[in-house]
Design an enzyme around this catalytic site. Structure first.
Site, PDB file in Angstrom:
ATOM      1  N   GLU A   1      -0.706  -9.263  -0.332  1.00 41.87           N
ATOM      2  CA  GLU A   1      -2.139  -9.525  -0.130  1.00 41.87           C
ATOM      3  C   GLU A   1      -2.870  -9.617  -1.472  1.00 41.87           C
ATOM      4  O   GLU A   1      -3.745 -10.458  -1.666  1.00 41.87           O
ATOM      5  CB  GLU A   1      -2.740  -8.425   0.751  1.00 41.87           C
ATOM      6  CG  GLU A   1      -2.232  -8.509   2.190  1.00 41.87           C
ATOM      7  CD  GLU A   1      -2.589  -7.285   3.023  1.00 41.87           C
ATOM      8  OE1 GLU A   1      -2.259  -6.158   2.603  1.00 41.87           O
ATOM      9  OE2 GLU A   1      -3.209  -7.451   4.081  1.00 41.87           O
TER      10      GLU A   1
ATOM     11  N   GLY B   1       0.483  -4.870   1.026  1.00 46.05           N
ATOM     12  CA  GLY B   1      -0.701  -4.945   0.166  1.00 46.05           C
ATOM     13  C   GLY B   1      -0.422  -5.670  -1.145  1.00 46.05           C
ATOM     14  O   GLY B   1      -1.341  -6.225  -1.761  1.00 46.05           O
TER      15      GLY B   1
ATOM     16  N   ALA C   1       0.871  -1.169   0.000  1.00 51.25           N
ATOM     17  CA  ALA C   1       0.000   0.000   0.000  1.00 51.25           C
ATOM     18  C   ALA C   1       0.910   1.222   0.000  1.00 51.25           C
ATOM     19  O   ALA C   1       2.059   1.150   0.458  1.00 51.25           O
ATOM     20  CB  ALA C   1      -0.895  -0.034   1.226  1.00 51.25           C
TER      21      ALA C   1
ATOM     22  N   GLU D   1       4.318  -4.973   7.440  1.00 49.95           N
ATOM     23  CA  GLU D   1       3.548  -3.879   8.050  1.00 49.95           C
ATOM     24  C   GLU D   1       3.997  -3.532   9.460  1.00 49.95           C
ATOM     25  O   GLU D   1       3.947  -2.368   9.868  1.00 49.95           O
ATOM     26  CB  GLU D   1       2.047  -4.222   8.066  1.00 49.95           C
ATOM     27  CG  GLU D   1       1.361  -4.124   6.718  1.00 49.95           C
ATOM     28  CD  GLU D   1       1.452  -5.397   5.883  1.00 49.95           C
ATOM     29  OE1 GLU D   1       2.259  -6.286   6.231  1.00 49.95           O
ATOM     30  OE2 GLU D   1       0.719  -5.487   4.892  1.00 49.95           O
TER      31      GLU D   1
HETATM   32  N1  DAK Z   1       4.580   3.115  -0.892  1.00 48.90           N
HETATM   33  C1  DAK Z   1       4.977   4.255  -1.512  1.00 48.90           C
HETATM   34  N2  DAK Z   1       6.128   4.390  -2.194  1.00 48.90           N
HETATM   35  C2  DAK Z   1       6.921   3.314  -2.236  1.00 48.90           C
HETATM   36  C3  DAK Z   1       6.588   2.086  -1.619  1.00 48.90           C
HETATM   37  C4  DAK Z   1       5.345   2.001  -0.926  1.00 48.90           C
HETATM   38  N3  DAK Z   1       4.925   0.878  -0.333  1.00 48.90           N
HETATM   39  N4  DAK Z   1       7.601   1.219  -1.824  1.00 48.90           N
HETATM   40  C5  DAK Z   1       8.519   1.867  -2.563  1.00 48.90           C
HETATM   41  N5  DAK Z   1       8.116   3.134  -2.820  1.00 48.90           N
HETATM   42  C6  DAK Z   1       8.813   4.158  -3.572  1.00 48.90           C
HETATM   43  C7  DAK Z   1      10.020   4.682  -2.783  1.00 48.90           C
HETATM   44  O1  DAK Z   1       9.604   5.667  -1.862  1.00 48.90           O
HETATM   45  C8  DAK Z   1      10.869   5.252  -3.898  1.00 48.90           C
HETATM   46  O2  DAK Z   1      10.335   6.496  -4.292  1.00 48.90           O
HETATM   47  P1  DAK Z   1      11.320   7.755  -4.615  1.00 48.90           P
HETATM   48  O3  DAK Z   1      12.104   7.965  -3.355  1.00 48.90           O
HETATM   49  O4  DAK Z   1      12.164   7.277  -5.768  1.00 48.90           O
HETATM   50  O5  DAK Z   1      10.385   8.861  -4.962  1.00 48.90           O
HETATM   51  C9  DAK Z   1      10.630   4.276  -5.048  1.00 48.90           C
HETATM   52  O6  DAK Z   1       9.393   3.603  -4.737  1.00 48.90           O
HETATM   53  C10 DAK Z   1      11.707   3.225  -5.164  1.00 48.90           C
HETATM   54  O7  DAK Z   1      11.866   2.603  -3.910  1.00 48.90           O
HETATM   55  P2  DAK Z   1      13.283   2.460  -3.160  1.00 48.90           P
HETATM   56  O8  DAK Z   1      14.205   3.575  -3.571  1.00 48.90           O
HETATM   57  O9  DAK Z   1      13.020   2.275  -1.711  1.00 48.90           O
HETATM   58  O10 DAK Z   1      13.830   1.114  -3.823  1.00 48.90           O
HETATM   59  P3  DAK Z   1      14.802   0.046  -3.154  1.00 48.90           P
HETATM   60  O11 DAK Z   1      15.168  -0.895  -4.241  1.00 48.90           O
HETATM   61  O12 DAK Z   1      15.914   0.715  -2.404  1.00 48.90           O
HETATM   62  O13 DAK Z   1      13.908  -0.737  -2.102  1.00 48.90           O
HETATM   63  C11 DAK Z   1      11.889  -1.869  -1.290  1.00 48.90           C
HETATM   64  C12 DAK Z   1      12.801  -1.504  -2.526  1.00 48.90           C
HETATM   65  C13 DAK Z   1      10.623  -2.527  -1.850  1.00 48.90           C
HETATM   66  C14 DAK Z   1      12.634  -2.882  -0.424  1.00 48.90           C
HETATM   67  C15 DAK Z   1      11.604  -0.567  -0.491  1.00 48.90           C
HETATM   68  O14 DAK Z   1      11.089   0.407  -1.403  1.00 48.90           O
HETATM   69  C16 DAK Z   1      10.590  -0.800   0.588  1.00 48.90           C
HETATM   70  O15 DAK Z   1      10.907  -1.327   1.656  1.00 48.90           O
HETATM   71  N6  DAK Z   1       9.350  -0.356   0.331  1.00 48.90           N
HETATM   72  C17 DAK Z   1       8.302  -0.416   1.307  1.00 48.90           C
HETATM   73  C18 DAK Z   1       7.811  -1.850   1.423  1.00 48.90           C
HETATM   74  C19 DAK Z   1       6.739  -1.960   2.456  1.00 48.90           C
HETATM   75  O16 DAK Z   1       6.915  -1.710   3.640  1.00 48.90           O
HETATM   76  N7  DAK Z   1       5.572  -2.371   1.987  1.00 48.90           N
HETATM   77  C20 DAK Z   1       4.434  -2.538   2.826  1.00 48.90           C
HETATM   78  C21 DAK Z   1       3.666  -1.274   2.790  1.00 48.90           C
HETATM   79  S1  DAK Z   1       2.459  -1.265   4.096  1.00 48.90           S
HETATM   80  C22 DAK Z   1      -4.348  -0.795   6.281  1.00 48.90           C
HETATM   81  C23 DAK Z   1      -4.470  -0.992   4.947  1.00 48.90           C
HETATM   82  C24 DAK Z   1      -3.442  -1.565   4.247  1.00 48.90           C
HETATM   83  C25 DAK Z   1      -2.265  -1.897   4.867  1.00 48.90           C
HETATM   84  C26 DAK Z   1      -2.140  -1.682   6.193  1.00 48.90           C
HETATM   85  C27 DAK Z   1      -3.157  -1.167   6.915  1.00 48.90           C
HETATM   86  N8  DAK Z   1      -5.386  -0.175   6.957  1.00 48.90           N
HETATM   87  C28 DAK Z   1      -5.857   1.088   6.474  1.00 48.90           C
HETATM   88  C29 DAK Z   1      -5.780  -0.656   8.247  1.00 48.90           C
HETATM   89  C30 DAK Z   1      -1.198  -2.367   4.075  1.00 48.90           C
HETATM   90  C31 DAK Z   1       0.012  -1.827   4.341  1.00 48.90           C
HETATM   91  C32 DAK Z   1       1.148  -2.004   3.464  1.00 48.90           C
HETATM   92  O17 DAK Z   1       1.099  -2.555   2.401  1.00 48.90           O
END
Ligand code: DAK
Length: 260
Positions: free
Chosen positions: A114, A111, A66, A134
């Site tokens: 998921e 997400g 997400a 998360e």
């Molecule tokens: N959201 C927004 N932008 C993201 C992103 C994300 N999940 N993942 C990556 N990006 C963006 C980065 O910010 C970066 O943008 P710029 O800085 O270039 O503008 C670009 O994509 C490239 O990412 P990185 O520079 O970080 O690339 P790396 O190769 O160094 O790293 C990575 C790749 C996938 C390991 C890293 O980007 C990362 O850790 N990303 C976050 C992964 C993550 O934590 N995903 C889970 C998200 S939380 C809920 C509803 C839904 C959910 C929860 C609660 N409710 C409302 C109750 C679900 C939550 C999630 O999915």
């Protein structure tokens, strides 16, 4: 169908849906969730589509989660709305009358994992990484991850992945049953297309009933699930495809299914 965040290509009974936000690693914001909801609502009614492939654009990510930037400032009411949108989309995909294959071409996190789990099957490229990180962000999976991961890989393994936030490789995802198969990145779409084409050649009503029997049956006790399966089996005999499929076998020829 034209969408800001999706590319859709329909050919030979197979729809290829590509989430197209590569600069944010295809992260799911409200616009992407809305586009996917509209796309799947339309594809499920499209008689020219027998099977759907869902993938992400670029070579790095299926969906990196997400959209964290969009979520960070949400208040509780907005977050609940966001989560509901996501849940509704996952249910729409899961209950889509056509099989949906996730072609996981890189990170499938939060997400994104998921979303892949809401699909019927997951084919992973060798560089795919799966995870529910998360807890690193102070939240829990919000689009059904706690439910679907534990059903797919078992409670103990699901808890380990969700509590630690660790990512697993494509091979490990295959070993624990999260991925159906692992292929070289350059072969991913061809492999998904080949599986989709194989499914598209079958009787579509039978495939739909089989999906329903598996998904709904898993939520019932064995006795009710058995009766549900028997009813769907019986219903197959109301279709022209059942007569054609069995006649074709007897005639030693290829069946021509029409979906009627
Ligand atoms: N959201 C927004 N932008 C993201 C992103 C994300 N999940 N993942 C990556 N990006 C963006 C980065 O910010 C970066 O943008 P710029 O800085 O270039 O503008 C670009 O994509 C490239 O990412 P990185 O520079 O970080 O690339 P790396 O190769 O160094 O790293 C990575 C790749 C996938 C390991 C890293 O980007 C990362 O850790 N990303 C976050 C992964 C993550 O934590 N995903 C889970 C998200 S939380 C809920 C509803 C839904 C959910 C929860 C609660 N409710 C409302 C109750 C679900 C939550 C999630 O999915």
């Amino acid at each position: 169908m034209n969408f800001t965040n999706l590319l859709i290509d329909v050919a030979d009974g197979v729809a290829l849906v590509t989430i197209n936000r590569p600069a944010a690693l295809n992260a799911l914001n409200i616009d992407v969730l809305n586009d996917l909801t509209a796309a799947f609502s339309s594809l499920q009614e499209n008689a020219a589509v027998a099977c759907v492939i869902l993938t992400g654009s670029g070579t790095k990510a299926f969906v990196a989660g997400a959209d964290i930037a969009a979520m960070q400032p949400l208040n509780a009411v907005e977050a609940a709305h966001f989560a509901r949108l996501g849940h509704a989309l996952m249910s729409l995909i899961e209950s889509c009358p056509k099989p949906v294959i996730a072609a996981v071409n890189g990170f499938a996190l939060g997400g994104g994992c998921e979303l892949a789990m809401a699909c019927d099957m997951r084919i992973a490229a060798e560089n795919a990484r799966f995870g529910q990180p998360e807890v690193n962000l102070g939240v829990i999976p919000g689009f059904g991850g706690t439910l679907r991961l534990s059903r797919l890989i078992g409670k103990g393994r699901a808890k380990e992945l969700i509590f630690t936030g660790d990512m697993v490789s494509a091979q490990e995802a295959f070993r624990i049953g999260l991925a159906n198969k692992v292929v070289a990145a350059e072969d991913l779409l061809a492999e998904a297309q080949s599986m989709a084409a194989k499914i598209a050649a079958k009787g579509p009503v039978a495939v739909r009933f089989a999906k329903e029997a598996i998904d709904s049956g898993l939520e019932m006790d064995l006795d009710r699930a058995g009766r549900f399966e028997a009813d769907l089996f019986g219903l197959c005999f109301a279709t022209e495809d059942q007569k054609e499929g069995m006649q074709a076998f007897l005639d030693k020829r290829q069946a021509k299914f029409t979906g009627r």
